[in-house]
Write an enzyme that holds these catalytic residues in place. Sequence first.
Site, PDB file in Angstrom:
ATOM      1  CG  HIS A 170      -2.185  -3.410  -7.050  1.00  0.00           C
ATOM      2  ND1 HIS A 170      -1.615  -2.460  -6.529  1.00  0.00           N
ATOM      3  CD2 HIS A 170      -2.363  -3.927  -5.757  1.00  0.00           C
ATOM      4  CE1 HIS A 170      -1.496  -2.207  -5.905  1.00  0.00           C
ATOM      5  NE2 HIS A 170      -1.279  -3.305  -4.818  1.00  0.00           N
ATOM      6  CE  LYS A 199      -1.767  -7.878   1.487  1.00  0.00           C
ATOM      7  NZ  LYS A 199      -1.666  -7.281  -0.276  1.00  0.00           N
TER       8      LYS A 199
END
Length: 365
Positions: free
Chosen positions: A300, A169
């Site tokens: 995802h 991230k």
Amino acid sequence: MKIINVESFILHVPLNPPITDAINSPTHWGLPGVRIFTDEGIVGYGYTGTCAYGDKLITDTIDDYYAPVLMGKDPFQVKEIWDELRFGQMHWIGRAGVTHMALAAVDIALWDIMSKAANKPLWQYLGGHKSKGIKAYNTNGGWLNWTKERLLQDISSYVEEGFTGVKMKVGKPNTLEDYDRVKAVRELIGNEIILMIDVNQQWNINTAMTWGKKLEEFDLFWLEEPLNPDDILGHKKLADELNVPIALGEHVYHKYAFRDYIHNGAVEYVQVDCTRVGGITEWLQVAGLAAAYDLPVVPHVGDMGQIHQHLVGATQNAIMLEYIPWIRDIFVEPATVKNGYYVLPEMPGASTEIIPQYFEKYRVK
């Protein structure tokens, strides 16, 4: 076969430890979903995935608007049922978000029933065959609340386990810190391991243009969700200007939005999630659309991979799958990765059936 009962549920599975990305800090993973019972004794499980917020909105939609339509229907009429729910009473107030996530849970349960009735795992029922399994990349070590030291430690351990791709991230308030963390990870893993970064919508177009170019030096496999997911033209500009490919899809809720992204050249890795679009039925349509443009699908995993392993296993242009093991232990047949590859399930169904002990332990509705 007829549907004789529809029962919604909500499970909240604790995350240990809690994680943070650029927009969320969940302590639990929510599974608002549905069990669909048939007159032949087959029960289908379907669910979507949340940060444990707003789950009751999803189950209320199932209970009040979808369940009455489902009663007495043949689950094998799944496409007709999908149309009736998608364009039914909830069409006026919502064609994405809550209503589509509720539709996803129902649709997944119907496909679970059909593949169980055929006595085949879903990937096989859909005509799939990937003898080597499905290549997995690991997302579970790259959270923003990890210190740099823990970030490096976790990613190093996943590479040692056999993962050949990792994702981290970004989206820190100080983008220089993002740059430093990405540089450190690339230096740690070398050039042979695939590295992706995920912004979780945190950047504006100027930040994305500037830092997207700066971060290209680290040979990124993709730049994920750099902008607001409704900004198709912004993503097109990035795709035109940057060398690193653009990946997105977890917050794109229907095939029409994917159509516009794909047709405009605004996405290069299609991350369609069957728990966000209208289930397996619509996921297959989006994957087919991507194939017509020779684009790869890399979902995802709002389902944490339980359902998507089947879909990737049955889809030629689906090239790999994200791995996050938060909730795998609650399932009768948990998603499993060995030596960097998903092991395709063997049990009939969509791998959505939950162990009764954990169903009761984590159930909040």
